[in-house]
Design an enzyme around this catalytic site. Structure first.
Site, mmCIF file in Angstrom:
data_model
loop_
_atom_site.group_PDB
_atom_site.id
_atom_site.type_symbol
_atom_site.label_atom_id
_atom_site.label_comp_id
_atom_site.label_asym_id
_atom_site.label_seq_id
_atom_site.Cartn_x
_atom_site.Cartn_y
_atom_site.Cartn_z
ATOM 1 N N GLU A 21 0.781 -1.238 -0.095
ATOM 2 C CA GLU A 21 -0.051 0.060 -0.138
ATOM 3 C C GLU A 21 0.680 1.197 -0.002
ATOM 4 O OE1 GLU A 21 -4.012 -0.754 2.349
ATOM 5 O OE2 GLU A 21 -2.300 -1.249 3.510
ATOM 6 N N TYR A 53 -17.063 24.544 -1.451
ATOM 7 C CA TYR A 53 -16.530 23.090 -1.232
ATOM 8 C C TYR A 53 -15.719 22.664 -2.286
ATOM 9 C CZ TYR A 53 -20.691 23.199 -4.599
ATOM 10 O OH TYR A 53 -21.390 23.254 -5.793
ATOM 11 N N ILE A 72 -5.687 4.564 8.076
ATOM 12 C CA ILE A 72 -6.583 5.729 7.548
ATOM 13 C C ILE A 72 -7.235 6.444 8.348
ATOM 14 C CG2 ILE A 72 -6.866 4.670 5.149
ATOM 15 C CD1 ILE A 72 -9.356 3.160 5.961
ATOM 16 N N GLU A 73 -7.213 5.864 9.901
ATOM 17 C CA GLU A 73 -7.885 6.514 11.033
ATOM 18 C C GLU A 73 -7.238 7.901 11.123
ATOM 19 O OE1 GLU A 73 -8.617 2.099 11.827
ATOM 20 O OE2 GLU A 73 -7.347 3.332 10.733
ATOM 21 N N LYS A 99 -11.366 2.033 1.092
ATOM 22 C CA LYS A 99 -10.455 1.363 0.252
ATOM 23 C C LYS A 99 -11.184 0.107 -0.453
ATOM 24 C CE LYS A 99 -6.371 1.668 3.425
ATOM 25 N NZ LYS A 99 -5.175 0.636 3.993
#
Length: 119
Positions: A21, A53, A72-73, A99
């Protein structure tokens, strides 16, 4: 509370606990829900009375595509921190990161996390 929503943002990044990854990278799907008072914008029709945005998207893209996190946290936490710093009107954030193809065995549509933070 009013909300600004960005759904299905796709970015390519190098986050993850596995070496593959971190070296090969993968697509990350990011959904954002920003709690913002939109009363003024709903009356004025002025961009200056809301959170743009497009700028939010660019800010998140820079983090996802430019940073490197094992979890990813942590990426989600960094997104919240950055958006709170850049956009004072944001009162709360819900962010989901998925993911589609992590290097784990099994059949699934995606894996991911969701977190919520308040100012």
């Amino acid at each position: 509370m009013d909300k600004i929503v960005l759904e299905g943002c796709r970015f390519y990044g190098y986050h993850g606990a596995f070496k593959e990854e971190q070296t090969l990278g993968q697509i990350f799907l990011v959904d954002l829900e920003l709690s913002v008072d939109l009363q003024a914008a709903s009356l004025s029709d002025q961009l200056t009375d809301t959170v743009h945005y497009g700028i939010v998207f660019d800010s998140v893209r820079q983090l996802v595509e430019g940073g490197k996190f094992i979890l990813i946290e942590r990426l989600a936490g960094a997104i919240c921190e950055q958006l709170f710093n850049e956009f004072p009107p944001i009162e709360a954030i819900k962010v989901a990161i998925k993911k589609e193809n992590p290097p784990i065995a099994g059949h699934y549509k995606a894996v991911g996390i969701e977190l919520e933070r308040q100012r």
